[in-house]
Design a protein around this motif. Structure first.
Motif, short mmCIF file in Angstrom:
data_model
loop_
_atom_site.label_atom_id
_atom_site.label_comp_id
_atom_site.label_asym_id
_atom_site.label_seq_id
_atom_site.Cartn_x
_atom_site.Cartn_y
_atom_site.Cartn_z
N GLU A 375 -58.50 -30.92 -7.12
CA GLU A 375 -59.66 -31.64 -6.58
C GLU A 375 -60.52 -32.20 -7.71
OE1 GLU A 375 -61.58 -28.86 -4.03
OE2 GLU A 375 -60.11 -29.08 -2.41
N LYS A 376 -60.67 -31.42 -8.76
CA LYS A 376 -61.49 -31.86 -9.90
C LYS A 376 -60.93 -33.10 -10.56
CE LYS A 376 -63.25 -30.28 -14.39
NZ LYS A 376 -63.31 -29.14 -15.35
N PHE A 377 -59.59 -33.14 -10.72
CA PHE A 377 -58.97 -34.27 -11.40
C PHE A 377 -58.40 -35.30 -10.44
CE2 PHE A 377 -58.50 -30.72 -14.58
CZ PHE A 377 -59.51 -31.17 -15.42
N ASN A 378 -58.82 -35.22 -9.16
CA ASN A 378 -58.51 -36.24 -8.16
C ASN A 378 -57.02 -36.43 -7.91
OD1 ASN A 378 -59.40 -38.10 -6.25
ND2 ASN A 378 -59.21 -39.82 -7.68
N PHE A 379 -56.28 -35.31 -7.80
CA PHE A 379 -54.89 -35.39 -7.39
C PHE A 379 -54.85 -35.39 -5.86
CE2 PHE A 379 -54.26 -33.24 -11.59
CZ PHE A 379 -53.53 -34.27 -12.18
N SER A 380 -55.30 -36.50 -5.27
CA SER A 380 -55.44 -36.54 -3.82
C SER A 380 -54.38 -37.37 -3.12
CB SER A 380 -56.84 -37.08 -3.45
OG SER A 380 -57.07 -38.32 -4.09
N SER A 381 -53.96 -38.48 -3.72
CA SER A 381 -52.96 -39.33 -3.10
C SER A 381 -51.55 -38.88 -3.48
CB SER A 381 -53.16 -40.78 -3.54
OG SER A 381 -52.89 -40.91 -4.93
N VAL A 382 -50.57 -39.36 -2.74
CA VAL A 382 -49.17 -39.07 -3.08
C VAL A 382 -48.85 -39.59 -4.48
CG1 VAL A 382 -46.76 -39.54 -2.49
CG2 VAL A 382 -48.39 -38.98 -0.69
N ALA A 383 -49.26 -40.83 -4.76
CA ALA A 383 -48.99 -41.41 -6.08
C ALA A 383 -49.66 -40.60 -7.18
CB ALA A 383 -49.48 -42.85 -6.11
N GLY A 384 -50.88 -40.11 -6.91
CA GLY A 384 -51.60 -39.34 -7.91
C GLY A 384 -50.92 -38.03 -8.26
N ILE A 385 -50.47 -37.29 -7.26
CA ILE A 385 -49.84 -36.00 -7.55
C ILE A 385 -48.42 -36.19 -8.08
CG2 ILE A 385 -49.00 -35.60 -5.19
CD1 ILE A 385 -50.41 -32.94 -7.58
N ILE A 386 -47.69 -37.19 -7.58
CA ILE A 386 -46.33 -37.44 -8.06
C ILE A 386 -46.35 -37.91 -9.51
CG2 ILE A 386 -44.34 -38.98 -7.82
CD1 ILE A 386 -44.15 -36.80 -5.86
N SER A 387 -47.46 -38.50 -9.95
CA SER A 387 -47.56 -38.95 -11.34
C SER A 387 -47.39 -37.80 -12.32
CB SER A 387 -48.89 -39.67 -11.59
OG SER A 387 -49.98 -38.74 -11.53
N LEU A 388 -47.59 -36.55 -11.85
CA LEU A 388 -47.35 -35.39 -12.71
C LEU A 388 -45.89 -35.29 -13.14
CD1 LEU A 388 -49.42 -32.54 -11.03
CD2 LEU A 388 -49.92 -33.69 -13.18
N LEU A 389 -45.00 -35.87 -12.36
CA LEU A 389 -43.57 -35.74 -12.64
C LEU A 389 -43.04 -36.83 -13.54
CD1 LEU A 389 -42.33 -34.78 -9.04
CD2 LEU A 389 -43.11 -33.28 -10.89
N LYS A 390 -43.81 -37.89 -13.75
CA LYS A 390 -43.37 -38.98 -14.61
C LYS A 390 -43.38 -38.51 -16.07
CE LYS A 390 -43.07 -42.93 -13.69
NZ LYS A 390 -42.00 -43.88 -13.36
N THR A 391 -42.36 -38.90 -16.80
CA THR A 391 -42.24 -38.41 -18.18
C THR A 391 -42.22 -39.55 -19.20
OG1 THR A 391 -39.84 -38.30 -17.90
CG2 THR A 391 -41.09 -36.27 -17.53
N GLY A 392 -42.68 -40.70 -18.81
CA GLY A 392 -42.74 -41.84 -19.71
C GLY A 392 -43.13 -43.09 -18.94
N VAL A 393 -43.47 -44.12 -19.70
CA VAL A 393 -43.89 -45.39 -19.10
C VAL A 393 -42.71 -46.04 -18.40
CG1 VAL A 393 -44.89 -47.64 -19.55
CG2 VAL A 393 -45.65 -45.66 -20.86
#
Length: 393
Positions: A375-393
């Motif tokens: 909640e603090k870092f605004n992991f609210s949307s699907v795109a926002g939380i899934i961005s944790l899994l990205k490992t590069g541009v």
């Protein structure tokens, strides 16, 4: 209809390996003794003398009537020289506390049946769940009891089934499958909030399956942002919490993970997520291919064990965010170990999953802390939380 007991093969194959266990549940844990077990133990002629010093009465409840006083090594004083339980050997299984009698077994009731599982915090359980070829063969037997009164909401059972269908889609990697599940969860949130009917979940599944077949979901995953700052915040917060609350933080297994992380810190001791992600892309991910699709196997276990998305008894989105966060942390742990060892052995993989779940599955404060962080870092949307899994541009 009589109720049944559903048992995956990883449960029926489980047997405690006792002294051969790499991370014994009799060492480094808070072991509670229920009232009945306490009374039986202190009354046993061969155990009563030891029980006077080995157990401390706390009387919090009948289930937590006493607690074990660990020895200087953090071990249960009832262990013998072979690291086997004296209560079990001298007084029998019936005298054991409920905690010792059942762990790592657990179960939940849904749709009138009892579903059995194991905690991944147990090394032998983790080994079976992660590596046994037929771990997810399921058997249902009638229990002989009347139907148990536990009916899930239609939206929950549909989301559960549809999430598994998306996970097992051959066109999707585990990361892409989580994106698809997240999009399904958006619909589940609307059903949960009484905005649309539950049949929309089946319609959404058909749409997502078609998008996977056409490669649209795969492309959508590629276009997601690489949120390196958010990943640093998430990893530093959660691992910092582990350092504070892990019951085995001074043990060799947790130290192995923590030391591996220290090799990828910046000069100011902050997390270098770019180095962790580079280690994932170049070493860990290729090494994992030798061991099957570990993450799809883990997520399947997770969905079954937690009865996803009723994981938290809250909005479906809350359960989804937690699932992705768990996968992110495990990916990072595997990456740092792979960097340190220049590869991943079966024991390395086993170590990361088991050590993580000692806190994840047994510390109620984890859920509260993880939720507050997201909640603090605004992991609210699907795109926002899934961005944790990205490992590069």
């Amino acid at each position: 209809m009589a109720s049944g007991i559903v048992t995956p093969k990883y449960v029926s194959d489980f047997s405690c390996i006792g002294p051969d266990c790499e991370d014994s549940c009799c060492i480094g844990w808070n072991i509670y003794i229920d009232k009945q077990s306490y009374k039986k133990t202190v009354a046993h002629r061969d155990l009563k003398t030891l029980a006077k010093t080995a157990m401390k009465k706390i009387k919090r409840s009948d289930d937590k009537w006493a607690i074990i006083r660990a020895d200087s090594d953090g071990a249960c004083p009832f262990l013998d020289v072979n690291r086997l339980c004296k209560i079990h050997s001298l007084a029998g299984e019936d005298t054991l506390s409920d905690t010792c009698k059942t762990y790592p077994r657990t179960s939940l009731v849904k749709e009138g049946d009892k579903y059995q599982s194991l905690y991944l915090s147990c090394p032998e359980a983790a080994r079976l769940i992660l590596f046994s070829p037929d771990a997810f063969m399921f058997e249902r037997k009638e229990s002989g009891l009347k139907n148990l009164l536990s009916t899930s909401p239609l939206w929950a059972s549909k989301t559960y089934d549809n999430s598994i269908d998306l996970l097992l889609n051959e066109h999707l990697s585990w990361q892409q499958a989580l994106l698809a599940i997240g999009l399904l969860i958006n619909t589940a949130d609307k059903v949960w909030g009484n905005e649309v009917d539950a049949d929309q979940l089946d319609i959404r599944l058909e749409q997502l399956m078609l998008l996977a077949e056409k490669g649209v979901l795969q492309e959508q995953y590629k276009t997601l942002a690489y949120a390196d700052k958010h990943q640093v915040q998430a990893f530093a917060t959660i691992h910092g919490m582990f350092i504070d609350v892990h019951p085995r933080r001074d043990g060799e297994r947790f130290k192995t993970v923590n030391d591996a992380i220290s090799t990828l810190l910046n000069d100011d001791k902050t997390v270098d997520i770019d180095k962790i992600n580079h280690a994932w892309n170049t070493i860990a991910s290729p090494a994992l291919e030798e061991h099957g699709d570990i993450f799809k196997r883990y997520i399947l276990y997770y969905i079954y064990h937690e009865y996803f998305p009723l994981t938290l008894g809250d909005a479906p989105q809350s359960a989804f965010r937690l699932l992705v966060l768990d996968c992110f942390m495990l990916r990072c742990y595997l990456a740092v170990i792979a960097h340190k060892n220049n590869g991943l052995s079966e024991s390395d993989i086993h170590l990361c999953f088991q050590v993580y779940h000692v806190v994840r599955q047994h510390k109620p404060t984890f859920i509260k802390g993880a939720t507050a962080m997201m909640e603090k870092f605004n992991f609210s949307s699907v795109a926002g939380i899934i961005s944790l899994l990205k490992t590069g541009v």
